[in-house]
Write a protein that holds these residues in place. Sequence first.
Motif, PDB file in Angstrom:
ATOM      1  N   GLY A   6       0.790  -1.226   0.000  1.00 53.33           N
ATOM      2  CA  GLY A   6       0.000   0.000   0.000  1.00 53.33           C
ATOM      3  C   GLY A   6       0.817   1.269   0.000  1.00 53.33           C
ATOM      4  O   GLY A   6       0.549   2.187  -0.769  1.00 53.33           O
ATOM      5  N   VAL A   7       1.816   1.345   0.862  1.00 51.79           N
ATOM      6  CA  VAL A   7       2.602   2.576   0.990  1.00 51.79           C
ATOM      7  C   VAL A   7       3.706   2.624  -0.062  1.00 51.79           C
ATOM      8  O   VAL A   7       3.849   3.610  -0.782  1.00 51.79           O
ATOM      9  CB  VAL A   7       3.194   2.710   2.411  1.00 51.79           C
ATOM     10  CG1 VAL A   7       4.078   3.934   2.525  1.00 51.79           C
ATOM     11  CG2 VAL A   7       2.075   2.759   3.448  1.00 51.79           C
ATOM     12  N   LEU A   8       4.487   1.556  -0.138  1.00 48.48           N
ATOM     13  CA  LEU A   8       5.591   1.539  -1.100  1.00 48.48           C
ATOM     14  C   LEU A   8       5.133   1.188  -2.517  1.00 48.48           C
ATOM     15  O   LEU A   8       5.869   1.394  -3.468  1.00 48.48           O
ATOM     16  CB  LEU A   8       6.662   0.535  -0.654  1.00 48.48           C
ATOM     17  CG  LEU A   8       7.372   0.852   0.657  1.00 48.48           C
ATOM     18  CD1 LEU A   8       8.346  -0.261   1.005  1.00 48.48           C
ATOM     19  CD2 LEU A   8       8.084   2.185   0.585  1.00 48.48           C
ATOM     20  N   ARG A   9       3.933   0.621  -2.620  1.00 45.16           N
ATOM     21  CA  ARG A   9       3.363   0.213  -3.911  1.00 45.16           C
ATOM     22  C   ARG A   9       4.271  -0.758  -4.665  1.00 45.16           C
ATOM     23  O   ARG A   9       4.491  -0.644  -5.867  1.00 45.16           O
ATOM     24  CB  ARG A   9       3.037   1.423  -4.774  1.00 45.16           C
ATOM     25  CG  ARG A   9       2.008   2.332  -4.162  1.00 45.16           C
ATOM     26  CD  ARG A   9       1.561   3.376  -5.158  1.00 45.16           C
ATOM     27  NE  ARG A   9       0.486   4.173  -4.657  1.00 45.16           N
ATOM     28  CZ  ARG A   9      -0.801   3.828  -4.657  1.00 45.16           C
ATOM     29  NH1 ARG A   9      -1.162   2.664  -5.104  1.00 45.16           N
ATOM     30  NH2 ARG A   9      -1.716   4.640  -4.186  1.00 45.16           N
ATOM     31  N   LEU A  10       4.794  -1.726  -3.922  1.00 48.06           N
ATOM     32  CA  LEU A  10       5.654  -2.744  -4.518  1.00 48.06           C
ATOM     33  C   LEU A  10       4.811  -3.834  -5.159  1.00 48.06           C
ATOM     34  O   LEU A  10       3.703  -4.121  -4.711  1.00 48.06           O
ATOM     35  CB  LEU A  10       6.536  -3.385  -3.440  1.00 48.06           C
ATOM     36  CG  LEU A  10       7.532  -2.477  -2.741  1.00 48.06           C
ATOM     37  CD1 LEU A  10       8.147  -3.203  -1.557  1.00 48.06           C
ATOM     38  CD2 LEU A  10       8.600  -2.014  -3.698  1.00 48.06           C
ATOM     39  N   SER A  11       5.359  -4.447  -6.168  1.00 47.07           N
ATOM     40  CA  SER A  11       4.715  -5.630  -6.733  1.00 47.07           C
ATOM     41  C   SER A  11       4.929  -6.780  -5.756  1.00 47.07           C
ATOM     42  O   SER A  11       5.855  -6.737  -4.930  1.00 47.07           O
ATOM     43  CB  SER A  11       5.338  -5.979  -8.084  1.00 47.07           C
ATOM     44  OG  SER A  11       6.673  -6.427  -7.899  1.00 47.07           O
ATOM     45  N   PRO A  12       4.097  -7.823  -5.816  1.00 43.24           N
ATOM     46  CA  PRO A  12       4.326  -8.964  -4.922  1.00 43.24           C
ATOM     47  C   PRO A  12       5.730  -9.549  -5.070  1.00 43.24           C
ATOM     48  O   PRO A  12       6.380  -9.875  -4.072  1.00 43.24           O
ATOM     49  CB  PRO A  12       3.253  -9.967  -5.337  1.00 43.24           C
ATOM     50  CG  PRO A  12       2.143  -9.114  -5.860  1.00 43.24           C
ATOM     51  CD  PRO A  12       2.837  -7.973  -6.563  1.00 43.24           C
TER      52      PRO A  12
END
Length: 56
Positions: A6-12
């Motif tokens: 959510g915050v860093l918006r990283l991919s899985p």
Amino acid sequence: MAFGFGVLRLSPAAFWSMTPRELAAAANGLYGRRAVAPSRRTFDELMRAFPDGARR
């Protein structure tokens, strides 16, 4: 996981390949470093200033 997605918006894939140290570095970059624990002297001063009350 909420921080990574959510915050860093990283991919899985990016999230699960990060080390704990890398995740901590990302958090420190956003929020700053955590506060350190008070010294024993400071802790004792706080205990005297704000006692818990009578002990049994």
